[in-house]
Design a protein around this motif. Structure first.
Motif, short mmCIF file in Angstrom:
data_model
loop_
_atom_site.label_atom_id
_atom_site.label_comp_id
_atom_site.label_asym_id
_atom_site.label_seq_id
_atom_site.Cartn_x
_atom_site.Cartn_y
_atom_site.Cartn_z
N ARG A 70 0.85 -1.19 0.00
CA ARG A 70 0.00 0.00 0.00
C ARG A 70 0.88 1.24 0.00
O ARG A 70 1.58 1.51 0.98
CB ARG A 70 -0.87 -0.01 1.25
N PRO A 71 0.83 2.01 -1.11
CA PRO A 71 1.74 3.16 -1.20
C PRO A 71 1.44 4.24 -0.16
O PRO A 71 2.34 4.73 0.50
CB PRO A 71 1.51 3.70 -2.61
N TRP A 72 0.16 4.58 -0.01
CA TRP A 72 -0.22 5.69 0.87
C TRP A 72 -0.76 5.16 2.19
O TRP A 72 -1.52 4.22 2.23
CB TRP A 72 -1.27 6.57 0.20
N MET A 73 -0.37 5.82 3.27
CA MET A 73 -0.87 5.50 4.60
C MET A 73 -0.67 4.02 4.98
O MET A 73 -1.63 3.32 5.32
CB MET A 73 -2.35 5.87 4.73
N PRO A 74 0.59 3.55 4.92
CA PRO A 74 0.83 2.16 5.33
C PRO A 74 0.62 2.01 6.83
O PRO A 74 0.90 2.93 7.60
CB PRO A 74 2.31 1.94 4.95
N LEU A 75 0.10 0.86 7.24
CA LEU A 75 -0.19 0.62 8.66
C LEU A 75 0.73 -0.47 9.19
O LEU A 75 0.93 -1.50 8.55
CB LEU A 75 -1.65 0.20 8.83
N LEU A 76 1.28 -0.24 10.38
CA LEU A 76 2.18 -1.19 11.02
C LEU A 76 1.59 -1.58 12.37
O LEU A 76 1.60 -0.81 13.30
CB LEU A 76 3.57 -0.55 11.18
N ARG A 77 1.01 -2.75 12.43
CA ARG A 77 0.34 -3.26 13.63
C ARG A 77 -0.75 -2.32 14.14
O ARG A 77 -0.78 -1.90 15.30
CB ARG A 77 1.36 -3.56 14.74
N TYR A 78 -1.65 -2.02 13.23
CA TYR A 78 -2.78 -1.15 13.56
C TYR A 78 -3.91 -1.97 14.16
O TYR A 78 -4.34 -2.97 13.60
CB TYR A 78 -3.25 -0.43 12.29
N ASP A 79 -4.39 -1.55 15.32
CA ASP A 79 -5.48 -2.23 16.01
C ASP A 79 -6.82 -1.71 15.46
O ASP A 79 -7.19 -0.56 15.71
CB ASP A 79 -5.38 -1.97 17.51
N VAL A 80 -7.51 -2.55 14.72
CA VAL A 80 -8.76 -2.13 14.07
C VAL A 80 -9.85 -1.84 15.10
O VAL A 80 -10.80 -1.11 14.83
CB VAL A 80 -9.25 -3.23 13.08
N GLY A 81 -9.73 -2.43 16.30
CA GLY A 81 -10.73 -2.16 17.34
C GLY A 81 -11.90 -3.13 17.30
O GLY A 81 -12.96 -2.84 17.85
N ASP A 82 -11.70 -4.27 16.64
CA ASP A 82 -12.76 -5.29 16.58
C ASP A 82 -12.30 -6.57 17.27
O ASP A 82 -11.11 -6.78 17.49
CB ASP A 82 -13.08 -5.63 15.11
N VAL A 83 -13.28 -7.41 17.57
CA VAL A 83 -12.99 -8.73 18.13
C VAL A 83 -13.54 -9.79 17.19
O VAL A 83 -14.67 -9.66 16.69
CB VAL A 83 -13.64 -8.87 19.53
N VAL A 84 -12.72 -10.80 16.91
CA VAL A 84 -13.13 -11.87 15.99
C VAL A 84 -13.02 -13.22 16.67
O VAL A 84 -12.33 -13.37 17.68
CB VAL A 84 -12.25 -11.86 14.71
N ARG A 85 -13.72 -14.21 16.13
CA ARG A 85 -13.64 -15.59 16.62
C ARG A 85 -12.79 -16.39 15.63
O ARG A 85 -13.11 -16.46 14.45
CB ARG A 85 -15.04 -16.19 16.74
#
Ligand code: ZN
Length: 412
Positions: A285-300
């Motif tokens: 992703r050229p713009w706004m790369p994310l490094l260990r970004y916490d999306v704020g959701d919980v999954v099973r």
């Protein structure tokens, strides 16, 4: 180590460039050259939250060789606000030429969707808050042609479905019949409302070949009503405006990672259930790369990576998306998620329930149920038993969405 060496090599290369080029990550140590050591390095990196993304935005997220102003003038990128609640709302450097291919690729992880998208008469419609459909705005009265981009028709034009008039509903049902979309991407709450309108009017809508549900958590009541109106398979498409599409549900009900475009770390939560937080590292992703970004959701998390659909995934599969982390409660060391509350409500009310919507607001469970005056009390007792506190059940005529147009299952 769960992923292949090739995947880790790519994560190593991408994160090395992020640390070298992006101000927000400059204080991170350089990732190791050895791909087998990237896993451990990444696990030690601090998670980045919405607060960190907001701080110094957009400068802190622009790579050193990039010229944001020039890219905006050339219409390569645009600044976009996500549609979360006020506390969640985020500005994003958004690039259509990144978003579209990674979303299409995620959708094709599902063989049935891939086949539909490959047909010559494929056409798609989107039903969500007008503000968050593909980064364009469709507020106000526009013609169907004005609400079409690249062959995709955007049905909705007002933020709050509780204010949809009979005319609005008529128009959307008519456009659906005329356009006869082969694929539909929808906010499940919005599509459930349209489904109920269609059933109430006896309107038969041409069923699409598939429906993807995204933007917010899908409850059993939404799923039930959508299934009543449309004879079409429904699949979860899980992602976030700031992070891309992370997982796509296959024909066998498992969510597969969109791993050419992101690396996901699943951080286990407290309790016996296999629940996890979702940390994203974007790839390519050229713009706004994310490094260990916490999306704020919980999954099973699914027990196994093997899936009957035959698609081999490098990373773990999910069973379902449970809801927002901020909407979870910890009870005696166990995490209780919004969808667990939904499970408890429907287990209590049974398969013939007419409940259409619920919201836990502090100590009151609000319930919209046109067909049953008693269900609010029973549902509140079931949720109270799970959360181990006393709740009051209240039957209401409607539950309004937030200003952003999204509904919330839990409100503190
Ligand atoms: Zn599968």
């Amino acid at each position: 180590m769960s992923y292949s060496p090739a995947h880790w090599r790519r994560v190593g290369e991408e994160t090395r460039r992020m640390v070298a080029e992006v101000p927000l990550y400059r204080d991170r140590p350089e990732p190791p050259a050895d791909p087998t050591a990237v896993d451990r390095w990444l696990a030690q990196m601090p998670a980045v939250g919405k607060r960190e993304l907001r701080r110094g935005f957009p400068k802190s997220l622009v790579r050193e060789h990039q010229d944001l102003g020039a890219a905006m003038r050339a219409e390569i990128v645009t600044l976009l606000a996500t549609s979360g609640t006020t506390a969640d709302r985020l500005q994003v450097i958004w690039e259509w030429s990144w978003w579209d291919p990674q979303e299409r690729e995620a959708m094709r992880l599902n063989a049935r969707i891939a086949a539909a998208m490959g047909s010559r008469d494929y056409r798609e419609a989107v039903l969500t808050t007008p503000a968050c459909g593909a980064g364009t705005c469709h507020f106000g009265s526009q013609t169907a042609a004005e609400r079409s981009i690249d062959g995709i028709l955007f049905f909705n034009e007002s933020a709050d479905p509780t204010h949809w008039t009979a005319n609005d509903a008529e128009r959307m049902l008519r456009e659906w019949r005329e356009f006869a979309p082969r694929g539909v991407e929808a906010d499940p709450a919005y599509l459930a409302i349209i489904a109920r309108e269609a059933i109430a009017r006896g309107t038969k809508l041409p069923p699409p070949q598939f429906i993807t549900l995204t933007y917010e958590t899908t409850t059993r009541a939404m799923r039930r009503d959508i299934a009543r109106a449309f004879d079409a398979p429904m699949y979860q498409l899980y992602g976030a405006t700031e992070a891309g599409v992370l997982f796509m549900e296959c024909e066998h009900g498992r969510l597969h990672p969109n791993e050419r475009h992101s690396h996901v770390d699943l951080v286990p939560m407290r309790g016996r259930a296999p629940l996890a937080r979702v940390l994203v590292t974007t790839l390519g992703r050229p713009w706004m790369p994310l490094l260990r970004y916490d999306v704020g959701d919980v999954v099973r998390v699914a027990e196994t990576r093997d899936c009957a659909c035959g698609l081999r995934s490098d990373g773990p599969l999910l069973e379902r998306v449970e809801g927002r982390l901020g909407d979870c409660e910890e009870v005696d060391g166990e995490t209780v998620t919004p969808l667990m509350l939904d499970d408890a409500i429907h287990a209590e009310l049974g398969p013939n329930s007419t409940l259409v919507q619920w919201q836990l607001a502090a100590d009151t469970l609000l319930v919209v149920d046109p067909g049953d005056a008693q269900s609010a009390e029973r549902a509140a007792a079931a949720v109270g038993a799970l959360l181990k506190r006393r709740l009051r059940g209240e039957r209401v005529a409607a539950i309004a969405p937030e200003a952003s147009g999204k509904y919330r299952l839990v409100k503190r």
